[in-house]
Scaffold this motif. Structure first.
Motif, PDB file in Angstrom:
ATOM      1  N   SER A  34     103.364  62.395  57.100  1.00  0.00           N
ATOM      2  CA  SER A  34     104.781  62.604  56.832  1.00  0.00           C
ATOM      3  C   SER A  34     105.001  63.842  55.987  1.00  0.00           C
ATOM      4  O   SER A  34     104.109  64.310  55.297  1.00  0.00           O
ATOM      5  CB  SER A  34     105.373  61.390  56.105  1.00  0.00           C
ATOM      6  OG  SER A  34     105.289  60.248  56.907  1.00  0.00           O
ATOM      7  N   THR A  35     106.219  64.328  56.057  1.00  0.00           N
ATOM      8  CA  THR A  35     106.652  65.444  55.223  1.00  0.00           C
ATOM      9  C   THR A  35     107.759  64.943  54.309  1.00  0.00           C
ATOM     10  O   THR A  35     108.712  64.317  54.778  1.00  0.00           O
ATOM     11  CB  THR A  35     107.194  66.591  56.093  1.00  0.00           C
ATOM     12  OG1 THR A  35     106.162  66.998  56.995  1.00  0.00           O
ATOM     13  CG2 THR A  35     107.619  67.768  55.236  1.00  0.00           C
ATOM     14  N   VAL A  36     107.646  65.208  53.027  1.00  0.00           N
ATOM     15  CA  VAL A  36     108.658  64.778  52.070  1.00  0.00           C
ATOM     16  C   VAL A  36     109.845  65.723  52.137  1.00  0.00           C
ATOM     17  O   VAL A  36     109.695  66.939  52.019  1.00  0.00           O
ATOM     18  CB  VAL A  36     108.092  64.776  50.633  1.00  0.00           C
ATOM     19  CG1 VAL A  36     109.152  64.355  49.639  1.00  0.00           C
ATOM     20  CG2 VAL A  36     106.897  63.880  50.527  1.00  0.00           C
ATOM     21  N   ARG A  97     110.436  66.037  44.004  1.00  0.00           N
ATOM     22  CA  ARG A  97     109.821  66.398  45.283  1.00  0.00           C
ATOM     23  C   ARG A  97     108.540  67.206  45.103  1.00  0.00           C
ATOM     24  O   ARG A  97     107.560  67.000  45.808  1.00  0.00           O
ATOM     25  CB  ARG A  97     110.805  67.186  46.138  1.00  0.00           C
ATOM     26  CG  ARG A  97     110.253  67.533  47.501  1.00  0.00           C
ATOM     27  CD  ARG A  97     111.279  68.302  48.327  1.00  0.00           C
ATOM     28  NE  ARG A  97     110.707  68.714  49.576  1.00  0.00           N
ATOM     29  CZ  ARG A  97     110.057  69.868  49.754  1.00  0.00           C
ATOM     30  NH1 ARG A  97     109.896  70.710  48.758  1.00  0.00           N
ATOM     31  NH2 ARG A  97     109.567  70.170  50.929  1.00  0.00           N
ATOM     32  N   SER A 101     105.175  65.689  46.632  1.00  0.00           N
ATOM     33  CA  SER A 101     104.672  66.303  47.875  1.00  0.00           C
ATOM     34  C   SER A 101     103.161  66.527  47.838  1.00  0.00           C
ATOM     35  O   SER A 101     102.528  66.667  48.886  1.00  0.00           O
ATOM     36  CB  SER A 101     105.407  67.606  48.162  1.00  0.00           C
ATOM     37  OG  SER A 101     105.149  68.542  47.152  1.00  0.00           O
ATOM     38  N   PHE A 104     100.780  63.828  49.850  1.00  0.00           N
ATOM     39  CA  PHE A 104     100.803  63.657  51.302  1.00  0.00           C
ATOM     40  C   PHE A 104      99.798  64.556  52.005  1.00  0.00           C
ATOM     41  O   PHE A 104      99.412  65.596  51.495  1.00  0.00           O
ATOM     42  CB  PHE A 104     102.217  63.935  51.830  1.00  0.00           C
ATOM     43  CG  PHE A 104     103.203  62.888  51.406  1.00  0.00           C
ATOM     44  CD1 PHE A 104     103.511  61.843  52.245  1.00  0.00           C
ATOM     45  CD2 PHE A 104     103.785  62.935  50.155  1.00  0.00           C
ATOM     46  CE1 PHE A 104     104.400  60.860  51.853  1.00  0.00           C
ATOM     47  CE2 PHE A 104     104.677  61.958  49.745  1.00  0.00           C
ATOM     48  CZ  PHE A 104     104.987  60.923  50.599  1.00  0.00           C
ATOM     49  N   LEU A 143     112.341  57.821  48.495  1.00  0.00           N
ATOM     50  CA  LEU A 143     111.766  58.876  49.338  1.00  0.00           C
ATOM     51  C   LEU A 143     112.567  59.054  50.612  1.00  0.00           C
ATOM     52  O   LEU A 143     112.939  58.083  51.264  1.00  0.00           O
ATOM     53  CB  LEU A 143     110.337  58.521  49.741  1.00  0.00           C
ATOM     54  CG  LEU A 143     109.256  58.596  48.687  1.00  0.00           C
ATOM     55  CD1 LEU A 143     107.917  58.175  49.280  1.00  0.00           C
ATOM     56  CD2 LEU A 143     109.161  59.982  48.119  1.00  0.00           C
ATOM     57  N   TYR A 145     111.745  61.058  54.076  1.00  0.00           N
ATOM     58  CA  TYR A 145     110.606  61.728  54.702  1.00  0.00           C
ATOM     59  C   TYR A 145     110.799  61.805  56.200  1.00  0.00           C
ATOM     60  O   TYR A 145     111.619  61.095  56.779  1.00  0.00           O
ATOM     61  CB  TYR A 145     109.296  60.996  54.365  1.00  0.00           C
ATOM     62  CG  TYR A 145     109.252  59.575  54.868  1.00  0.00           C
ATOM     63  CD1 TYR A 145     108.727  59.269  56.116  1.00  0.00           C
ATOM     64  CD2 TYR A 145     109.732  58.531  54.087  1.00  0.00           C
ATOM     65  CE1 TYR A 145     108.688  57.968  56.580  1.00  0.00           C
ATOM     66  CE2 TYR A 145     109.698  57.231  54.530  1.00  0.00           C
ATOM     67  CZ  TYR A 145     109.176  56.959  55.785  1.00  0.00           C
ATOM     68  OH  TYR A 145     109.150  55.664  56.234  1.00  0.00           O
TER      69      TYR A 145
END
Length: 154
Positions: A34-36, A97, A101, A104, A143, A145
């Protein structure tokens, strides 16, 4: 000096320069791919934030390289600073963030935040927040995401 609060209270600063370590559990599918987009830390004050009105303090948030308890080394690359106003009683929200980040992807850091006051030992502020042991008002991480796109798999 004020008495040390019980385990249902997290506090920063004071003569001892106390810090807070917050540990989070994230599902593997979120951490791996996943990307925050946004990460917000919410802390609920026990009462009005303690300190002098003309002596501002900042909450400092950092990621942790490895969680070994009280002596956990902080990750120097991402630091968030947020002004703490005295006498505030509402839930305090902080954008985290940057530190989050780092948790991840492959080789992500431990999902742990280290909170402290800045300047450390240079302020009379001593904010107190509810811990996860309190009946209500525990720290919360919100979050937002995005997961990786997988064409052909709805």
């Amino acid at each position: 000096p004020p008495p040390v609060p019980g385990p249902e209270v997290l506090y920063l600063g004071g003569r001892s320069g106390s810090r807070i370590i917050l540990r989070f559990r994230l599902p593997a599918f979120i951490r791996d791919s996943s990307t925050v987009i946004r990460a917000t830390l919410e802390l609920t004050p026990v009462g009005p934030l303690k300190g002098l009105p003309n002596d501002p303090a900042e909450l400092q948030t950092r990621a942790v390289l490895i969680d070994v308890g009280a002596k956990s080394p902080a990750f120097a690359g991402t630091v968030g600073l947020y002004l703490l106003r005295t006498e505030v009683t509402e839930v305090q929200s902080f954008e985290v963030r940057g530190p989050v980040s780092t948790w991840f992807g492959p080789g992500g850091l431990t999902p742990t935040l280290l909170l402290g006051l800045a300047p450390e030992g240079g302020t009379f502020s001593r904010p107190e927040f509810f811990s996860s042991l309190a009946p209500a008002g525990a720290p919360r991480l919100r979050l937002t995401y995005a997961t990786s796109a997988r064409p052909g798999f709805p």
